[in-house]
Design an enzyme around this catalytic site. Sequence first.
Site, PDB file in Angstrom:
ATOM      1  N   ASP A  92      60.619-136.174 -53.976  1.00 20.00           N
ATOM      2  CA  ASP A  92      61.794-137.082 -54.205  1.00 20.00           C
ATOM      3  C   ASP A  92      63.124-137.316 -52.956  1.00 20.00           C
ATOM      4  O   ASP A  92      62.624-135.889 -51.864  1.00 20.00           O
ATOM      5  CB  ASP A  92      62.823-136.644 -54.994  1.00 20.00           C
ATOM      6  CG  ASP A  92      63.839-137.342 -55.939  1.00 20.00           C
ATOM      7  OD1 ASP A  92      63.387-138.433 -56.634  1.00 20.00           O
ATOM      8  OD2 ASP A  92      65.310-136.533 -55.932  1.00 20.00           O
ATOM      9  N   GLU A 101      59.343-140.131 -50.982  1.00 18.18           N
ATOM     10  CA  GLU A 101      59.692-141.412 -50.736  1.00 18.18           C
ATOM     11  C   GLU A 101      60.311-141.013 -49.391  1.00 18.18           C
ATOM     12  O   GLU A 101      61.598-140.389 -49.362  1.00 18.18           O
ATOM     13  CB  GLU A 101      61.327-141.675 -51.762  1.00 18.18           C
ATOM     14  CG  GLU A 101      60.957-141.197 -53.285  1.00 18.18           C
ATOM     15  CD  GLU A 101      62.639-141.734 -54.167  1.00 18.18           C
ATOM     16  OE1 GLU A 101      62.878-142.230 -55.058  1.00 18.18           O
ATOM     17  OE2 GLU A 101      63.362-140.294 -54.266  1.00 18.18           O
TER      18      GLU A 101
END
Length: 646
Positions: A330, A359
């Site tokens: 993340d 990400e």
Amino acid sequence: MKGLIEMMLYEDCCYEGRGLGFTYSKEETRFRVWAPMAEEVLLMLYLNGDAECSEIVAAYFMAEDVGGTWTVVVEGDCKGLFYTYRVTNNGISAEAADPYAKAAGVNGDRSAVVDLAKTNPDGWEQDTKPVMLQTQDAVIYELHIRDLAMDKQSGIRNKGKYLEFLEDGTKGPGGVTTGIDHLKELGVTHVHLLPVYDFASIDEKHPENNCFNWGYDPKNYNVPEGSYSTDPYQPETRIYEFKRMVQALHKNNIGVIFDAVFGHVFDAGTSLFQKIVPGYFFRMNEDGTYCNGSGCGNEMASERKMVRKYIVDSVKFWAEEYHIDGFRFDQMGLLDIQTMVEVKEALEKIDGSMILFGEGWDMGGLPEDIKAIQAFTPQMPGIGFYNDHIRDSIKGPFNVLEEHGFVDGKQGAELEIMKGVTGSIFYNGILKDYNSEPGQSINYAANHDNNTLWDKLSAANPDASVSELVRMHKLANAIVFTSQGVPYLHAGEEFLRTKGGDFNSYKAPDSVNALDWSRKAEYYEVYNYYKGLIELRKANPAFRLPDTDAIGNNLLFISSPKNTVAFIISFGQVNSWKNTLVIYNANKTAAAVEVPMAEWNTVADGSNAGTKPFKREKTGNVVIDPISALVACTNEDIEIQPTFVH
Ligand code: CA
């Protein structure tokens, strides 16, 4: 704090060794914590794991040891006891759970001593991971544990628990399969589970409240979340049940991808990291406030030696102890390149086919050139990045609801779609993009963030009929599943998932978030189409080319009308087709495309998708239905006239 960080550059303040946390045996347990600034550290032992129960069994002064660590050995069998560290820094004492805790009491405020060897389910030693030769062979399904089962009609008993994955034979409305049978039937190779480490936002003491949270608020990085277990008070239970979940998925040949959220914690100020080593684990602004590139109030300082070690140790632990098959990072852009490279190296030693992606958004307070972001893919081989370019070119920008993408009528979007088709790789034509290998492209139309694909298309096209929206939805994922790279599906997308327009459902109730199994029955044809796309992709290696050279040499775009994209992949292997033709038509009218003369066997169009040809035609001109994709194959040798002209 600056002095502390400079100090950390010296080896004697960093601890390279093993044994942080506890090392258990029946005879004794050794505790070790890294607290280089501390004046005093006490080990506090408790009988109860609930921080609201204050009775202490014993407190031990810990002794300063190598590399800024403090240690103590407690004799006798400590199994079943809970513990914290009481650390004094700059005259201020604070009590904290163990950063390296492997188990915890309810709500994670106290760590627990467990015998990990005794937490393994039967047959755990024989647990085998799904075999995967390259990342591009994966089909990733992004799923929240509660979402799979909370629907009243899911037919699943252990709703919202790790154990839900053990229930086979479950049925929903109209007799459709649900739960793990659904995943198996759909054909996905991996589930990416939204956070399953211990997070803060759910009160584990009150499961009857049925609170929901995505869980992007880490509390104990190396402990499974308690609310997904049947008994969050018993530290071994969540460990055992988590392993049973992994085991059940593995038995069905499905791998498990862990959501690793090292960019930030729930609350830096009250976090165990800040209590034990103030100022070290988080990036600070010059005015003494926390950096907040995460949007969650803090940023973990991954570039510092002991933070990096912490991250690497944590993923290794999950991979080894829990047999995890991949990690999704993340807010990876908050972390530094070196950390991600070390994570990759460490995981590769454990399992060569480990999936790793994240990400790679440009965010946070690190110097630009060391951020683990899309722009630096060549420095991070083997690490994938969410491809927001293909996502937004398919359906329009995630944050502007009314704007269109290729599938719902945006003009001039062909080139961006073409780049996505190649896996957004460096390419020696005009399609030069940013990935250095196709496995770095995680292709998707939607995920848990923002609107579901159905909600986005519905909002952007208020006048469209349901059947028109369905066509757009199917075309969107036909693009994802025929593009180079790694396809990624938001759970429920295969039956037009809706959250009723909620674009940020991180703490919305189950009524918004849970998969609505009645939609599988209602849109069974759509579900079958998605299943067919997965089957087709898995059967045809042309969609899973191994590297940039294979893409450059074998994937050729051919001339086609406006708002269409057409290409042929010539990558024949034994038992598959020599040439695969793919055409996307985003027009509301049929389109005709000149193709090399051959017998073309259609395996997918706007209605059907699969591996069996349902139409055979010797032709040099193919007509594609409005808003649809077409896949046709031939075993004939053909001559292709490539072109980029539109
Ligand atoms: Ca928790």
